[in-house]
Design an enzyme around this catalytic site. Structure first.
Site, PDB file in Angstrom:
ATOM      1  N   LYS A  22       0.846  -1.205   0.000  1.00 18.37           N
ATOM      2  CA  LYS A  22       0.000   0.000   0.000  1.00 18.37           C
ATOM      3  C   LYS A  22       0.874   1.246   0.000  1.00 18.37           C
ATOM      4  O   LYS A  22       1.942   1.246   0.631  1.00 18.37           O
ATOM      5  CB  LYS A  22      -0.869  -0.047   1.261  1.00 18.37           C
ATOM      6  CG  LYS A  22      -1.598   1.206   1.609  1.00 18.37           C
ATOM      7  CD  LYS A  22      -1.448   1.581   3.091  1.00 18.37           C
ATOM      8  CE  LYS A  22      -0.110   2.155   3.455  1.00 18.37           C
ATOM      9  NZ  LYS A  22      -0.019   2.746   4.808  1.00 18.37           N
ATOM     10  N   VAL A  80      10.229  -4.942   4.502  1.00 21.37           N
ATOM     11  CA  VAL A  80       9.639  -4.968   5.845  1.00 21.37           C
ATOM     12  C   VAL A  80       9.931  -3.660   6.593  1.00 21.37           C
ATOM     13  O   VAL A  80      10.991  -3.058   6.402  1.00 21.37           O
ATOM     14  CB  VAL A  80      10.207  -6.179   6.635  1.00 21.37           C
ATOM     15  CG1 VAL A  80       9.741  -6.176   8.081  1.00 21.37           C
ATOM     16  CG2 VAL A  80       9.782  -7.468   5.959  1.00 21.37           C
ATOM     17  N   GLY A  99       6.892   1.157   5.638  1.00 21.49           N
ATOM     18  CA  GLY A  99       5.798   2.101   5.397  1.00 21.49           C
ATOM     19  C   GLY A  99       4.924   1.650   4.236  1.00 21.49           C
ATOM     20  O   GLY A  99       4.188   2.436   3.652  1.00 21.49           O
ATOM     21  N   LEU A 100       4.992   0.348   3.908  1.00 16.72           N
ATOM     22  CA  LEU A 100       4.232  -0.182   2.774  1.00 16.72           C
ATOM     23  C   LEU A 100       3.150  -1.163   3.219  1.00 16.72           C
ATOM     24  O   LEU A 100       2.526  -1.817   2.388  1.00 16.72           O
ATOM     25  CB  LEU A 100       5.189  -0.865   1.785  1.00 16.72           C
ATOM     26  CG  LEU A 100       6.224   0.068   1.138  1.00 16.72           C
ATOM     27  CD1 LEU A 100       7.275  -0.730   0.378  1.00 16.72           C
ATOM     28  CD2 LEU A 100       5.533   1.053   0.191  1.00 16.72           C
ATOM     29  N   ALA A 101       2.948  -1.265   4.523  1.00 15.88           N
ATOM     30  CA  ALA A 101       1.890  -2.099   5.105  1.00 15.88           C
ATOM     31  C   ALA A 101       1.990  -3.571   4.709  1.00 15.88           C
ATOM     32  O   ALA A 101       0.975  -4.245   4.536  1.00 15.88           O
ATOM     33  CB  ALA A 101       0.508  -1.537   4.756  1.00 15.88           C
ATOM     34  N   SER A 122       0.309  -5.863   7.288  1.00 15.78           N
ATOM     35  CA  SER A 122      -1.154  -5.681   7.249  1.00 15.78           C
ATOM     36  C   SER A 122      -1.743  -6.357   6.007  1.00 15.78           C
ATOM     37  O   SER A 122      -2.819  -6.960   6.065  1.00 15.78           O
ATOM     38  CB  SER A 122      -1.514  -4.190   7.194  1.00 15.78           C
ATOM     39  OG  SER A 122      -1.000  -3.521   8.313  1.00 15.78           O
ATOM     40  N   ASP A 159      -4.594  -0.557   9.293  1.00 11.14           N
ATOM     41  CA  ASP A 159      -4.491  -0.632   7.825  1.00 11.14           C
ATOM     42  C   ASP A 159      -5.102  -1.917   7.250  1.00 11.14           C
ATOM     43  O   ASP A 159      -5.231  -2.045   6.037  1.00 11.14           O
ATOM     44  CB  ASP A 159      -3.015  -0.595   7.394  1.00 11.14           C
ATOM     45  CG  ASP A 159      -2.446   0.820   7.409  1.00 11.14           C
ATOM     46  OD1 ASP A 159      -3.239   1.784   7.485  1.00 11.14           O
ATOM     47  OD2 ASP A 159      -1.213   0.946   7.336  1.00 11.14           O
TER      48      ASP A 159
HETATM   49  P1  ATP Z   1       2.825  -0.110   8.408  1.00 11.13           P
HETATM   50  O1  ATP Z   1       3.010   0.914   7.341  1.00 11.13           O
HETATM   51  O2  ATP Z   1       1.460  -0.759   8.430  1.00 11.13           O
HETATM   52  O3  ATP Z   1       3.320   0.299   9.765  1.00 11.13           O
HETATM   53  P2  ATP Z   1       5.244  -1.327   7.636  1.00 11.13           P
HETATM   54  O4  ATP Z   1       5.341  -1.537   6.165  1.00 11.13           O
HETATM   55  O5  ATP Z   1       5.950  -0.117   8.164  1.00 11.13           O
HETATM   56  O6  ATP Z   1       3.732  -1.310   8.001  1.00 11.13           O
HETATM   57  P3  ATP Z   1       5.601  -4.112   8.154  1.00 11.13           P
HETATM   58  O7  ATP Z   1       6.399  -4.542   6.974  1.00 11.13           O
HETATM   59  O8  ATP Z   1       4.175  -4.465   8.165  1.00 11.13           O
HETATM   60  O9  ATP Z   1       5.789  -2.545   8.404  1.00 11.13           O
HETATM   61  O10 ATP Z   1       6.355  -4.686   9.445  1.00 11.13           O
HETATM   62  C1  ATP Z   1       6.277  -4.090  10.689  1.00 11.13           C
HETATM   63  C2  ATP Z   1       6.731  -5.084  11.758  1.00 11.13           C
HETATM   64  O11 ATP Z   1       5.796  -6.144  11.834  1.00 11.13           O
HETATM   65  C3  ATP Z   1       8.087  -5.694  11.479  1.00 11.13           C
HETATM   66  O12 ATP Z   1       8.927  -5.321  12.527  1.00 11.13           O
HETATM   67  C4  ATP Z   1       7.876  -7.193  11.457  1.00 11.13           C
HETATM   68  O13 ATP Z   1       8.784  -7.852  12.285  1.00 11.13           O
HETATM   69  C5  ATP Z   1       6.459  -7.403  11.964  1.00 11.13           C
HETATM   70  N1  ATP Z   1       5.674  -8.384  11.163  1.00 11.13           N
HETATM   71  C6  ATP Z   1       4.754  -9.218  11.652  1.00 11.13           C
HETATM   72  N2  ATP Z   1       4.196  -9.943  10.664  1.00 11.13           N
HETATM   73  C7  ATP Z   1       4.774  -9.560   9.526  1.00 11.13           C
HETATM   74  C8  ATP Z   1       4.609  -9.973   8.171  1.00 11.13           C
HETATM   75  N3  ATP Z   1       3.738 -10.914   7.798  1.00 11.13           N
HETATM   76  N4  ATP Z   1       5.348  -9.336   7.246  1.00 11.13           N
HETATM   77  C9  ATP Z   1       6.223  -8.367   7.602  1.00 11.13           C
HETATM   78  N5  ATP Z   1       6.426  -7.970   8.874  1.00 11.13           N
HETATM   79  C10 ATP Z   1       5.716  -8.555   9.833  1.00 11.13           C
END
Ligand code: ATP
Length: 290
Positions: free
Chosen positions: A10, A95, A98-100, A103, A136
């Site tokens: 996202k 990971v 900021g790309l969810a 979620s 999200d």
């Molecule tokens: P958001 O923008 O929703 O905060 P994000 O892109 O910044 O998401 P994610 O990649 O979702 O962050 O990861 C955030 C944390 O969640 C990581 O530290 C990771 O260890 C944990 N996590 C739990 N489940 C997952 C998964 N299926 N995929 C990636 N990270 C996961």
């Protein structure tokens, strides 16, 4: 039996925080859409009453901290399912970027297990379960393009933005969403993004209008904490992207580009600057119809 689900990343075209609520959450206003960079989930029914997760990515939790695990446990408990599932996560989304990604994996798990176990849950019911897992997740259940309010869970479907290329780049740092929101002083935000005008530009399919109305109040915090994110933004602007913004709480920065040749040039220009760079399309079709 085995099924597959795609879990796309996202991006926020607009992310505004209106105020901090009494329950501690921030009241937000966001335009969210998806891009064609996706994790792939393989879900296999197993007769034993257990949930197992595996992934080729060594850097995510594979136990109950994984959002796909939490989604599977939630839908299994609520629907009284006695069977188990083995979920393999083929991670492609960076990971903590900021790309969810997490979620979207949770949302894909809800969609997938609804099919695998023939649960017959409606889209609305899947979104309600998603809201228990994270702000999200309801958006990621349907995908498409939406205006999100509340803490991000109140969704109004809007038109897809004009088709274009998206160049995504993630600098080699991990940003904690909680830390960024923690450092944000909602009452001191200097410039709120023009979200209503952005929605109008999308409705009018005015590509330049969309590019000039991108905005994210979390940039104030993340760019201050991590100067390399500002450098990356500047770099993408210099290379000629039509509109540049940080996604979510960062550190990923994206640029909208109308021409493929320009998208390739920006991609090549950024590769020297950071390792994780993608030139992809917006994903205009939703994952599930409302
Ligand atoms: P958001 O923008 O929703 O905060 P994000 O892109 O910044 O998401 P994610 O990649 O979702 O962050 O990861 C955030 C944390 O969640 C990581 O530290 C990771 O260890 C944990 N996590 C739990 N489940 C997952 C998964 N299926 N995929 C990636 N990270 C996961």
């Amino acid at each position: 039996m085995k099924i597959y689900e795609k879990a796309p990343a996202k991006i926020n075209l607009s992310l505004d925080v209106l105020y901090k609520r009494e329950d501690g959450f921030h009241e937000v206003e966001m335009v969210m859409t998806m891009v064609d960079l996706a994790d792939r989930l393989e879900m296999t029914a197993i007769p034993r009453d257990t949930i197992m997760i595996s992934s080729q990515a060594g850097y995510i939790p594979l136990d109950e901290k994984n959002l796909a695990f939490q989604a599977a446990r939630l839908i299994k408990e609520r629907c009284g399912v006695r069977e188990g599932v083995y979920i393999h996560l083929d991670k492609k989304i960076p990971v903590a970027a900021g790309l969810a990604g997490g979620s979207s994996d949770a949302a894909a798990t809800l969609r997938g297990l609804n099919r695998l176990w023939n649960l017959g849950l409606s889209v609305e019911e899947l979104k309600e379960l998603g809201a228990e897992l994270g702000s999200d997740v309801p958006f990621c259940v349907t995908g498409g393009t939406a205006l999100a309010t509340g803490r991000g869970e109140k969704l109004e479907r809007i038109d897809a933005p004009p088709a274009c290329w998206v160049v995504l780049a993630k600098p080699p740092i991990n940003v904690s969403t909680a830390e960024v929101y923690g450092q944000l002083r909602a009452s001191e935000i200097r410039r709120h993004p023009p979200t209503a005008q952005l929605v109008q530009a999308i409705a009018a399919q005015d590509y330049q209008g969309v590019c000039s109305r991108l905005g994210n109040v979390l940039e104030e915090v993340t760019l201050r904490l991590y100067p390399e994110v500002r450098q990356l933004k500047d770099c993408m602007e210099r290379l000629g992207a039509d509109g540049v913004l940080m996604s979510g709480s960062g550190p990923t920065v994206f640029g909208l580009v109308s021409k493929e040749t320009k998208a390739c040039a920006i991609y090549n220009g950024l590769r020297g600057f950071c390792k994780e760079v993608y030139a992809i399309r917006l994903l205009t079709a939703p994952m599930l119809a409302d």
